[in-house]
Design a protein around this motif. Structure first.
Motif, PDB file in Angstrom:
ATOM      1  N   LEU A  80       1.136  -3.030  -2.645  1.00  0.00           N
ATOM      2  CA  LEU A  80       0.127  -3.692  -3.471  1.00  0.00           C
ATOM      3  C   LEU A  80      -0.026  -2.972  -4.804  1.00  0.00           C
ATOM      4  O   LEU A  80      -0.021  -3.594  -5.872  1.00  0.00           O
ATOM      5  CB  LEU A  80      -1.216  -3.708  -2.734  1.00  0.00           C
ATOM      6  N   GLY A  81      -0.139  -1.640  -4.749  1.00  0.00           N
ATOM      7  CA  GLY A  81      -0.325  -0.868  -5.971  1.00  0.00           C
ATOM      8  C   GLY A  81       0.849  -1.009  -6.922  1.00  0.00           C
ATOM      9  O   GLY A  81       0.668  -1.154  -8.139  1.00  0.00           O
ATOM     10  N   TYR A 117      -1.903  -4.332 -14.122  1.00  0.00           N
ATOM     11  CA  TYR A 117      -3.270  -4.074 -13.664  1.00  0.00           C
ATOM     12  C   TYR A 117      -3.360  -2.727 -12.946  1.00  0.00           C
ATOM     13  O   TYR A 117      -4.029  -2.591 -11.926  1.00  0.00           O
ATOM     14  CB  TYR A 117      -3.728  -5.200 -12.734  1.00  0.00           C
ATOM     15  N   GLY A 118      -2.701  -1.699 -13.498  1.00  0.00           N
ATOM     16  CA  GLY A 118      -2.723  -0.380 -12.875  1.00  0.00           C
ATOM     17  C   GLY A 118      -3.469   0.662 -13.682  1.00  0.00           C
ATOM     18  O   GLY A 118      -3.247   1.864 -13.516  1.00  0.00           O
ATOM     19  N   GLY A 138      -0.554   7.136 -10.249  1.00  0.00           N
ATOM     20  CA  GLY A 138       0.302   6.090  -9.709  1.00  0.00           C
ATOM     21  C   GLY A 138      -0.146   5.693  -8.310  1.00  0.00           C
ATOM     22  O   GLY A 138      -0.853   6.449  -7.629  1.00  0.00           O
ATOM     23  N   PRO A 139       0.263   4.528  -7.841  1.00  0.00           N
ATOM     24  CA  PRO A 139      -0.182   4.044  -6.535  1.00  0.00           C
ATOM     25  C   PRO A 139       0.431   4.836  -5.384  1.00  0.00           C
ATOM     26  O   PRO A 139       1.549   5.346  -5.476  1.00  0.00           O
ATOM     27  CB  PRO A 139       0.308   2.591  -6.526  1.00  0.00           C
ATOM     28  N   GLY A 140      -0.331   4.939  -4.300  1.00  0.00           N
ATOM     29  CA  GLY A 140       0.139   5.622  -3.101  1.00  0.00           C
ATOM     30  C   GLY A 140      -0.229   4.832  -1.858  1.00  0.00           C
ATOM     31  O   GLY A 140      -0.826   3.747  -1.953  1.00  0.00           O
ATOM     32  N   ARG A 200     -10.514  -1.168  -7.755  1.00  0.00           N
ATOM     33  CA  ARG A 200     -10.863  -1.557  -9.126  1.00  0.00           C
ATOM     34  C   ARG A 200      -9.717  -2.300  -9.817  1.00  0.00           C
ATOM     35  O   ARG A 200      -9.934  -3.219 -10.593  1.00  0.00           O
ATOM     36  CB  ARG A 200     -11.252  -0.312  -9.924  1.00  0.00           C
ATOM     37  N   ASN A 201      -8.486  -1.913  -9.507  1.00  0.00           N
ATOM     38  CA  ASN A 201      -7.340  -2.629 -10.084  1.00  0.00           C
ATOM     39  C   ASN A 201      -7.242  -4.047  -9.526  1.00  0.00           C
ATOM     40  O   ASN A 201      -6.963  -4.997 -10.257  1.00  0.00           O
ATOM     41  CB  ASN A 201      -6.045  -1.858  -9.803  1.00  0.00           C
TER      42      ASN A 201
END
Length: 428
Positions: A371-372, A380-381, A387-389, A398-399
């Motif tokens: 998803l991230g 939208y990051g 970075g996404p995990g 929030r993103n």
């Protein structure tokens, strides 16, 4: 008790204060019988209730004050555009579809089917008919919200929010079906909030949102809408057109669900054929080698399951056997279409919605990381620091919220937790 004093009040033509300006705008747009201004409509003047002690005694004025306070409290917050008023009045068709005067009381109403109502509504959505309380579209109907419903219900006259209820029967919101309407008519002041939408079908299993077909600025639209509307929600009333018929005039379509017993292994009937036709129309053609037929087959089951999964359903809700909700969405043409083979969100795709339970505080899994990564890909990051995990964090929420709000959603529809529709759009 202080006796209220009634005095005549006519806003000065050159006064620039907000009160006088608003009164002039409202009065100029309304006919006299709805409180129109005498300068535009005749010799009648508005009466204003004034109390010597400054105490508001009128319930209507109290409600107006409360409404104004609510608006002030929401100042600066993003909300859905409010319905545009005032509404036009009852009258004959105009423009290319001109007809005679409105039918006399007691005259038999025209009949129509649910599918025909939705089809007419979609025509205006496709044409992007501009909103205008005084203009008429090529079919003769007035281009405001009540004219839109008059057209969708095929009334033959242009009604307004104060008269549409007489063409329908009041029903419970839980009983809404495609083609019914949700109506809010404010008798105290028709220019404040009065609006009407055509119900297109539920968009979630909790029945908190539905697909609304409506005429509003800048033009006709269909949009996922919170039940019953963005504002004045509690005051909307559900109505069903009195002239609705089962569907005999709709090329053999059947609106009412025939029952689960008509589907499944061994079934051989016209309902199975109709199911296949509806599924093909919703993107399921690839499942049928020879087209829809009356004998139940594995193609019917797989196509039905693909449609159910496209709605975000899982488990028993996506078992490949149509139930009442599946049938309503197919017949009304309001469900999400079956994605192409391998597309995001499809049964065989790599991005099928895994379920809401994977996205909550304390969760850590590959779905969160996927998803991230997609949020970053879509732009939208911004809330990620590193970075996404795989672990769900407030940055993820929030993103997601930012993405949902970019879709025009508000309130619980933009809570930052991905549902089936958020997932589908994100991976589309």
């Amino acid at each position: 008790m202080t006796v209220p004093v009634f005095e005549e009040y006519e806003p000065a033509a050159d006064c620039g204060c907000p009160g006088c300006a608003q009164r002039r705008r409202t009065a100029a747009a309304l006919p006299v019988r709805h409180g129109g201004h005498p300068a535009a409509h005749g010799a009648r003047r508005a009466l204003v209730l004034v109390t010597a002690a400054g105490v508001v005694l009128s319930c209507g004025v109290g409600e107006a004050a409360a409404t104004a306070a609510g608006r002030d409290a929401r100042a600066g917050a993003e909300v859905d555009p409010q319905p545009v008023t005032p509404q036009g009045t009852v009258g004959p068709l105009d423009g290319g579809g001109a007809s005679g005067p409105p039918p006399a009381p007691g005259t038999a109403q025209r009949t129509t089917t649910r599918t025909e109502i939705i089809t007419r509504a979609k025509k205006w959505v496709t044409a992007k008919v501009p909103y205008d309380t005084t203009a008429y579209w090529s079919d003769g109907y007035r281009q405001d919200c009540s004219g839109f419903v008059s057209m969708a219900w095929n009334l033959g006259t242009n009604e307004w929010t104060g008269s549409l209820a007489s063409f329908g029967t009041k029903i419970a919101r839980a009983d809404l079906e495609p083609g019914d309407i949700l109506l809010f008519h404010n008798p105290a002041d028709p220019a404040v909030g009065s609006h009407v939408t055509v119900f297109g079908g539920w968009t979630d299993l909790t029945h908190s949102h539905y697909l609304a077909y409506e005429q509003t600025r800048p033009n006709t639209r269909s949009a996922t809408t919170p039940m019953a509307y963005w504002s004045n929600s509690s005051q909307y009333v559900a109505y069903r057109y009195k002239g609705i018929v089962s569907g005999a005039s709709d090329s053999g379509s059947v609106t009412e669900f025939p029952g689960t017993g008509k589907f499944g292994p061994g079934a051989d009937n016209a309902h199975v054929t109709r199911l296949g036709q509806l599924l093909i129309a919703q993107g399921g053609k690839r499942f049928y080698k020879e087209g829809a037929g009356p004998r139940w087959s594995d193609a019917d089951k797989r196509a039905t399951q693909a449609f159910q999964q496209a709605q975000g359903w899982k488990g028993a809700e996506a078992d490949g056997i149509p139930g009442p909700h599946t049938w309503r969405l197919l017949v009304g043409g309001t469900g999400r279409k079956i994605p192409a083979a391998g597309a995001g969100g499809s049964p065989s795709g790599t991005a099928a919605y895994p379920g809401k339970s994977f996205f909550a505080p304390g969760q850590s899994n590959g779905h969160v990381q996927k998803l991230g990564a997609q949020l970053v890909k879509k732009g939208y990051g911004t809330h990620y620091a590193k970075g996404p995990g795989p672990r769900w964090t407030e940055a993820d929420r929030r993103n997601v919220e930012g993405f949902q709000r970019a879709q025009g959603w508000r309130g619980s529809a933009a809570d930052g937790y991905p549902g089936p529709e958020t997932w589908r759009r994100l991976f589309a």
